[in-house]
Design a protein around this motif. Structure first.
Motif, PDB file in Angstrom:
ATOM      1  N   PRO A  46       0.810  -1.234   0.000  1.00  0.00           N
ATOM      2  CA  PRO A  46       0.000   0.000   0.000  1.00  0.00           C
ATOM      3  C   PRO A  46       0.839   1.277   0.000  1.00  0.00           C
ATOM      4  O   PRO A  46       0.506   2.249  -0.699  1.00  0.00           O
ATOM      5  CB  PRO A  46      -0.820  -0.127   1.287  1.00  0.00           C
ATOM      6  N   ALA A  47       1.931   1.280   0.773  1.00  0.00           N
ATOM      7  CA  ALA A  47       2.748   2.492   0.862  1.00  0.00           C
ATOM      8  C   ALA A  47       3.521   2.773  -0.416  1.00  0.00           C
ATOM      9  O   ALA A  47       4.067   3.869  -0.590  1.00  0.00           O
ATOM     10  CB  ALA A  47       3.720   2.371   2.037  1.00  0.00           C
ATOM     11  N   SER A  48       3.561   1.792  -1.330  1.00  0.00           N
ATOM     12  CA  SER A  48       4.339   1.972  -2.559  1.00  0.00           C
ATOM     13  C   SER A  48       3.546   2.662  -3.662  1.00  0.00           C
ATOM     14  O   SER A  48       4.112   3.034  -4.690  1.00  0.00           O
ATOM     15  CB  SER A  48       4.821   0.603  -3.070  1.00  0.00           C
ATOM     16  N   VAL A  49       2.246   2.834  -3.475  1.00  0.00           N
ATOM     17  CA  VAL A  49       1.402   3.431  -4.514  1.00  0.00           C
ATOM     18  C   VAL A  49       1.736   4.910  -4.633  1.00  0.00           C
ATOM     19  O   VAL A  49       1.740   5.648  -3.647  1.00  0.00           O
ATOM     20  CB  VAL A  49      -0.089   3.223  -4.184  1.00  0.00           C
ATOM     21  N   SER A  50       2.021   5.364  -5.837  1.00  0.00           N
ATOM     22  CA  SER A  50       2.583   6.706  -6.032  1.00  0.00           C
ATOM     23  C   SER A  50       1.598   7.815  -5.699  1.00  0.00           C
ATOM     24  O   SER A  50       1.990   8.870  -5.193  1.00  0.00           O
ATOM     25  CB  SER A  50       3.080   6.865  -7.471  1.00  0.00           C
ATOM     26  N   HIS A  51       0.323   7.620  -5.950  1.00  0.00           N
ATOM     27  CA  HIS A  51      -0.684   8.604  -5.558  1.00  0.00           C
ATOM     28  C   HIS A  51      -2.047   7.930  -5.581  1.00  0.00           C
ATOM     29  O   HIS A  51      -2.236   6.880  -6.193  1.00  0.00           O
ATOM     30  CB  HIS A  51      -0.674   9.835  -6.469  1.00  0.00           C
ATOM     31  N   GLY A  52      -3.009   8.528  -4.896  1.00  0.00           N
ATOM     32  CA  GLY A  52      -4.294   7.886  -4.740  1.00  0.00           C
ATOM     33  C   GLY A  52      -4.237   6.839  -3.647  1.00  0.00           C
ATOM     34  O   GLY A  52      -3.230   6.687  -2.943  1.00  0.00           O
ATOM     35  N   THR A  53      -5.315   6.082  -3.479  1.00  0.00           N
ATOM     36  CA  THR A  53      -5.362   5.024  -2.473  1.00  0.00           C
ATOM     37  C   THR A  53      -5.697   3.704  -3.136  1.00  0.00           C
ATOM     38  O   THR A  53      -6.467   3.647  -4.107  1.00  0.00           O
ATOM     39  CB  THR A  53      -6.420   5.332  -1.401  1.00  0.00           C
ATOM     40  N   LEU A  54      -5.123   2.645  -2.610  1.00  0.00           N
ATOM     41  CA  LEU A  54      -5.356   1.315  -3.150  1.00  0.00           C
ATOM     42  C   LEU A  54      -5.650   0.346  -2.014  1.00  0.00           C
ATOM     43  O   LEU A  54      -4.898   0.265  -1.047  1.00  0.00           O
ATOM     44  CB  LEU A  54      -4.158   0.833  -3.970  1.00  0.00           C
ATOM     45  N   LYS A  55      -6.743  -0.389  -2.151  1.00  0.00           N
ATOM     46  CA  LYS A  55      -7.132  -1.427  -1.210  1.00  0.00           C
ATOM     47  C   LYS A  55      -7.153  -2.740  -1.955  1.00  0.00           C
ATOM     48  O   LYS A  55      -7.615  -2.816  -3.092  1.00  0.00           O
ATOM     49  CB  LYS A  55      -8.516  -1.109  -0.630  1.00  0.00           C
ATOM     50  N   GLN A  56      -6.654  -3.800  -1.304  1.00  0.00           N
ATOM     51  CA  GLN A  56      -6.598  -5.099  -1.966  1.00  0.00           C
ATOM     52  C   GLN A  56      -7.359  -6.137  -1.156  1.00  0.00           C
ATOM     53  O   GLN A  56      -7.157  -6.281   0.050  1.00  0.00           O
ATOM     54  CB  GLN A  56      -5.152  -5.549  -2.186  1.00  0.00           C
ATOM     55  N   ILE A  57      -8.216  -6.886  -1.828  1.00  0.00           N
ATOM     56  CA  ILE A  57      -8.968  -7.996  -1.236  1.00  0.00           C
ATOM     57  C   ILE A  57      -8.742  -9.205  -2.125  1.00  0.00           C
ATOM     58  O   ILE A  57      -9.298  -9.289  -3.230  1.00  0.00           O
ATOM     59  CB  ILE A  57     -10.469  -7.677  -1.134  1.00  0.00           C
ATOM     60  N   GLY A  58      -7.927 -10.121  -1.682  1.00  0.00           N
ATOM     61  CA  GLY A  58      -7.563 -11.243  -2.532  1.00  0.00           C
ATOM     62  C   GLY A  58      -6.764 -10.759  -3.727  1.00  0.00           C
ATOM     63  O   GLY A  58      -5.771 -10.034  -3.597  1.00  0.00           O
ATOM     64  N   SER A  59      -7.202 -11.109  -4.927  1.00  0.00           N
ATOM     65  CA  SER A  59      -6.525 -10.622  -6.134  1.00  0.00           C
ATOM     66  C   SER A  59      -7.078  -9.270  -6.586  1.00  0.00           C
ATOM     67  O   SER A  59      -6.524  -8.639  -7.481  1.00  0.00           O
ATOM     68  CB  SER A  59      -6.702 -11.635  -7.275  1.00  0.00           C
ATOM     69  N   LEU A  60      -8.167  -8.836  -5.967  1.00  0.00           N
ATOM     70  CA  LEU A  60      -8.856  -7.617  -6.394  1.00  0.00           C
ATOM     71  C   LEU A  60      -8.219  -6.372  -5.792  1.00  0.00           C
ATOM     72  O   LEU A  60      -8.147  -6.224  -4.567  1.00  0.00           O
ATOM     73  CB  LEU A  60     -10.328  -7.674  -5.988  1.00  0.00           C
ATOM     74  N   CYS A  61      -7.775  -5.465  -6.652  1.00  0.00           N
ATOM     75  CA  CYS A  61      -7.257  -4.160  -6.214  1.00  0.00           C
ATOM     76  C   CYS A  61      -8.296  -3.092  -6.545  1.00  0.00           C
ATOM     77  O   CYS A  61      -8.815  -3.047  -7.671  1.00  0.00           O
ATOM     78  CB  CYS A  61      -5.942  -3.842  -6.920  1.00  0.00           C
ATOM     79  N   ILE A  62      -8.592  -2.223  -5.569  1.00  0.00           N
ATOM     80  CA  ILE A  62      -9.560  -1.143  -5.737  1.00  0.00           C
ATOM     81  C   ILE A  62      -8.811   0.176  -5.586  1.00  0.00           C
ATOM     82  O   ILE A  62      -8.328   0.506  -4.494  1.00  0.00           O
ATOM     83  CB  ILE A  62     -10.688  -1.250  -4.705  1.00  0.00           C
ATOM     84  N   TYR A  63      -8.692   0.910  -6.661  1.00  0.00           N
ATOM     85  CA  TYR A  63      -7.906   2.146  -6.672  1.00  0.00           C
ATOM     86  C   TYR A  63      -8.813   3.338  -6.925  1.00  0.00           C
ATOM     87  O   TYR A  63      -9.709   3.301  -7.782  1.00  0.00           O
ATOM     88  CB  TYR A  63      -6.827   2.091  -7.761  1.00  0.00           C
ATOM     89  N   GLU A  64      -8.583   4.427  -6.179  1.00  0.00           N
ATOM     90  CA  GLU A  64      -9.281   5.686  -6.461  1.00  0.00           C
ATOM     91  C   GLU A  64      -8.377   6.869  -6.147  1.00  0.00           C
ATOM     92  O   GLU A  64      -7.505   6.790  -5.273  1.00  0.00           O
ATOM     93  CB  GLU A  64     -10.598   5.769  -5.693  1.00  0.00           C
ATOM     94  N   THR A  65      -8.602   7.924  -6.864  1.00  0.00           N
ATOM     95  CA  THR A  65      -7.773   9.116  -6.704  1.00  0.00           C
ATOM     96  C   THR A  65      -8.585  10.354  -6.348  1.00  0.00           C
ATOM     97  O   THR A  65      -8.026  11.358  -5.919  1.00  0.00           O
ATOM     98  CB  THR A  65      -6.966   9.381  -7.990  1.00  0.00           C
ATOM     99  N   GLY A  66      -9.919  10.297  -6.533  1.00  0.00           N
ATOM    100  CA  GLY A  66     -10.757  11.455  -6.242  1.00  0.00           C
ATOM    101  C   GLY A  66     -10.738  12.519  -7.322  1.00  0.00           C
ATOM    102  O   GLY A  66     -11.383  13.565  -7.196  1.00  0.00           O
ATOM    103  N   LYS A  67     -10.010  12.280  -8.402  1.00  0.00           N
ATOM    104  CA  LYS A  67      -9.904  13.237  -9.500  1.00  0.00           C
ATOM    105  C   LYS A  67     -10.617  12.691 -10.732  1.00  0.00           C
ATOM    106  O   LYS A  67     -10.708  11.473 -10.917  1.00  0.00           O
ATOM    107  CB  LYS A  67      -8.440  13.518  -9.822  1.00  0.00           C
ATOM    108  N   GLU A  78       2.294   4.294 -10.046  1.00  0.00           N
ATOM    109  CA  GLU A  78       3.293   3.254  -9.830  1.00  0.00           C
ATOM    110  C   GLU A  78       3.001   2.534  -8.517  1.00  0.00           C
ATOM    111  O   GLU A  78       2.412   3.104  -7.597  1.00  0.00           O
ATOM    112  CB  GLU A  78       4.704   3.858  -9.793  1.00  0.00           C
ATOM    113  N   PHE A  79       3.435   1.274  -8.455  1.00  0.00           N
ATOM    114  CA  PHE A  79       3.354   0.510  -7.207  1.00  0.00           C
ATOM    115  C   PHE A  79       4.376  -0.615  -7.252  1.00  0.00           C
ATOM    116  O   PHE A  79       4.980  -0.893  -8.299  1.00  0.00           O
ATOM    117  CB  PHE A  79       1.944  -0.050  -6.983  1.00  0.00           C
ATOM    118  N   SER A  80       4.566  -1.285  -6.115  1.00  0.00           N
ATOM    119  CA  SER A  80       5.585  -2.334  -6.000  1.00  0.00           C
ATOM    120  C   SER A  80       4.997  -3.605  -5.408  1.00  0.00           C
ATOM    121  O   SER A  80       4.053  -3.571  -4.615  1.00  0.00           O
ATOM    122  CB  SER A  80       6.740  -1.866  -5.105  1.00  0.00           C
ATOM    123  N   HIS A  81       5.582  -4.713  -5.829  1.00  0.00           N
ATOM    124  CA  HIS A  81       5.348  -6.025  -5.221  1.00  0.00           C
ATOM    125  C   HIS A  81       6.644  -6.487  -4.582  1.00  0.00           C
ATOM    126  O   HIS A  81       7.729  -6.311  -5.158  1.00  0.00           O
ATOM    127  CB  HIS A  81       4.981  -7.076  -6.276  1.00  0.00           C
TER     128      HIS A  81
END
Length: 638
Positions: A46-67, A78-81
């Motif tokens: 989660p801390a690697s996401v460059s901007h916005g917020t990302l929540k992960q449930i299993g394989s599902l990633c939910i991303y939003e930026t509000g823009k 960008e993000f990291s594994h």
């Protein structure tokens, strides 16, 4: 489509990779309120996401930026594994969907996904390059075979002589297959040129097949032996009409004596991650029987789906059998914009059991506990959730709420109720209870679990897992069933040595279980997992968390070949099983591709004595068997 998602590898370290994700709005419309959902096979930090917020449930990633996402524009993040470098395209995005909020509500819009850019060159795919078929191409290799001169003609008068009750299921299977192959009715009659003869002197599972110019005789002492003999006769059938002399089809004259190396020869199919229709399941069972497997391990429950009807808890299939963008279970893997799911009714399961029994195959049900239970927990929260439990954990599949609570009375009510119905439904003398992948941190802040530990003087939270599994084992024993489980079933040292352990992590874990007194079925991911990629090219379907498993590697699997296991210890090996986990397997085409032809290689590993196995000879016989797969239109890896 109006939207496209690209994924690129931009930095690779031994245990961490960084990715760039680009979402394109290809439409002429500005999108104001939206969420991007996409599926990936690894955990996004989660801390690697460059901007916005990302929540992960299993394989599902939910991303939003509000823009807003403006027309003909794109979003870059960008993000990291924390993972080893990717080597396969399948490790990229499985599917993607935009959830767009309008005045009319939330709409799920599919997003096109492109192939991941790994940033490196990978080898070309290596095709099968096989020699010409042999005259007789039996897989697995029989113990003894002598080819004779001549053929037995399969004429219009062909019939199967009415066999004993012991042989009748196999005879009915043979009649069914011959009728389909010859495109005319072949039935059981008082007299016939094909005979199934019982001989009490033969050991269980042993059989003989004799084909002369006058007819066919299959000899065995038990139903299993007869099913093996029928499987051999079916493989002797010509793929194409030969028009030899005046007949369209004939069998080569041959004498065969045969028996299996291991008593347990199985395949596990995961129907929880993706639901497989009944026809697909039955077609697979038919192929398993043809290649002399004798157990079908049916993985019916997991985090992503509950696939078996339980009368006492209709919520399990009303809720737990379905996932989608607006369902209780979130979408996963390959279908994020629509509902995916299904389940097997009890009548359908009875049909599968009967179908398998006719072919000498025992159906082994698996109800996975205490981990991998998210579908059940989400379906029955009033029974399975402790509100005061504040434990924080994350399973290997990235769930934070998928483990049953051993401190709750409702957990034991649930387990006993489900297992009671399973035991009544399945005639197999055993039930598999999973027991794998319970994550660290579970139950630590559960008042109910703390109280249970205090009552029993438990010091380790693994004791709680052992406590629950011992309860399940004791309950199964009252129903006359033996418990099967993955190797984690021994955690807490509470289950009895009657429990059969299925070793999947590695052969070493199997050795440890054997030396601790457990009977073992070997299913090492490094050799027997059919969801592993079959080649080293990036475009080869599959995964490689265990390793890549080409056909030759699967064929050369020999249990404990590089260890010091004694002959006495080896006696605890009950057999070998292969498995197809189906996180990414959801179509008939891919299903067939991942299974064939490696299933035939593992069939020979399970059946034939190691001194009889020969890679060059197997390739020639496989060449003949592939003609049979071609006839059926099976999409094997070429």
């Amino acid at each position: 489509m109006n939207f496209r998602l690209d994924l690129n590898v931009i930095n690779v370290q031994p245990n961490e990779s960084r990715f760039a994700l680009v979402l394109h709005n290809l439409s002429e419309t500005n999108i104001e309120q939206w969420q991007l959902t996409f599926s990936v096979s690894r955990y996004v930090k989660p801390a690697s996401v460059s901007h916005g917020t990302l929540k992960q449930i299993g394989s599902l990633c939910i991303y939003e930026t509000g823009k807003p996402l403006n027309a003909n524009n794109h979003l870059y993040l960008e993000f990291s594994h924390n993972t080893k470098p990717f080597s396969l395209h399948d490790e990229g995005i499985g599917d993607a969907c935009l959830l767009i909020t309008t005045a009319d509500g939330v709409k799920a819009c599919p997003v096109e996904t492109t192939v991941i850019n790994l940033g490196t060159q990978t080898p070309e795919r290596i095709p099968l390059n096989l020699p010409a078929p042999k005259a007789i191409n039996l897989i697995p290799q029989p113990k003894a075979m002598v080819a004779k001169q001549g053929y037995f003609a399969l004429t219009d008068e062909l019939a199967i002589a009415s066999p004993s009750d012991c042989a009748k299921p196999a005879a009915l299977w043979l009649a069914e297959e011959l009728s389909a192959h010859l495109r005319r009715d072949v039935s059981l009659k008082q007299e016939g040129h094909i005979k199934l003869v019982q001989d009490a002197k033969l050991k269980d599972s042993h059989y003989r097949v004799s084909v002369t110019q006058q007819g066919v005789t299959i000899t065995a002492s038990d139903a299993t032996g007869f099913s093996h003999g029928v499987a051999t006769v079916l493989q002797l059938l010509p793929v194409q009409a030969s028009h030899r002399h005046y007949v369209a089809y004939s069998l080569p004259c041959v004498e065969i004596e045969d028996h299996p190396r291991f008593d347990y020869r199985g395949m596990m199919l995961d129907c929880a991650r993706h639901f497989h229709p009944l026809s697909r399941v039955k077609d697979l069972i038919n192929q398993l029987a043809r290649f002399k497997f004798n157990h079908f391990h049916w993985h019916l429950t997991d985090d992503e789906g509950w696939r078996i009807q339980i009368d006492a808890y209709p919520e399990l299939t009303e809720i737990g059998a379905w996932r989608g963008p607006f369902e209780t279970l979130e979408p996963q893997y390959t279908s994020l914009s629509k509902i995916h799911g299904g389940f097997y009714t009890k009548d359908e399961i009875r049909d599968v059991i009967e179908f398998a029994a006719k072919r000498g195959i025992t159906v082994v049900p698996e109800i996975d506990i205490p981990g991998h239970c998210r579908a059940a927990i989400k379906s029955l929260p009033q029974l399975l959730v402790e509100d005061a439990d504040t434990s924080v954990y994350r399973s290997i599949q990235n769930y934070t709420d998928n483990v049953l609570n051993p401190g709750l009375k409702g957990t034991y009510t649930f387990i006993e109720t489900v297992l009671k119905e399973v035991c009544e439904l399945f005639p197999a003398p055993y039930v598999h209870i999973g027991a794998d992948e319970v994550p660290e941190g579970v139950w630590i802040n559960s008042p109910a679990c703390q109280a249970l530990m205090k009552t029993h003087g438990y010091q380790d939270f693994k004791d709680l897992q052992g406590h629950l599994l011992r309860h399940a084992e004791n309950f199964l024993s009252t129903k006359g069933k033996q418990m099967f489980g993955w190797e984690e079933a021994v955690f807490g040292d509470k289950v009895s040595k009657d429990t059969v352990i299925f070793s999947w992590l590695s052969e070493q874990s199997g050795i440890e279980c054997i030396r601790n007194g457990y009977p073992v079925v070997l299913q090492p991911g490094q050799e027997t997992y059919l969801d592993m990629a079959q080649d080293y090219s990036a475009c080869e379907p599959g995964t490689d968390w265990a390793c890549k498993v080409p056909l030759e590697k699967a064929y050369h699997y020999e249990p404990f070949a590089n260890s010091n296991v004694t002959a006495k210890e080896f006696e605890r090996v009950k057999g070998i099983q292969c498995a197809l986990w189906c996180e990414m397997t959801h179509t008939q085409s891919r299903f067939e591709y991942m299974i064939f032809p490696r299933l035939m290689a593992i069939a020979e590993v399970c059946w034939s004595a190691k001194e009889q196995r020969d890679w060059s000879d197997f390739q020639a016989r496989l060449s003949g068997q592939l003609q049979y797969l071609d006839r059926l239109g099976i999409n094997y890896r070429r």
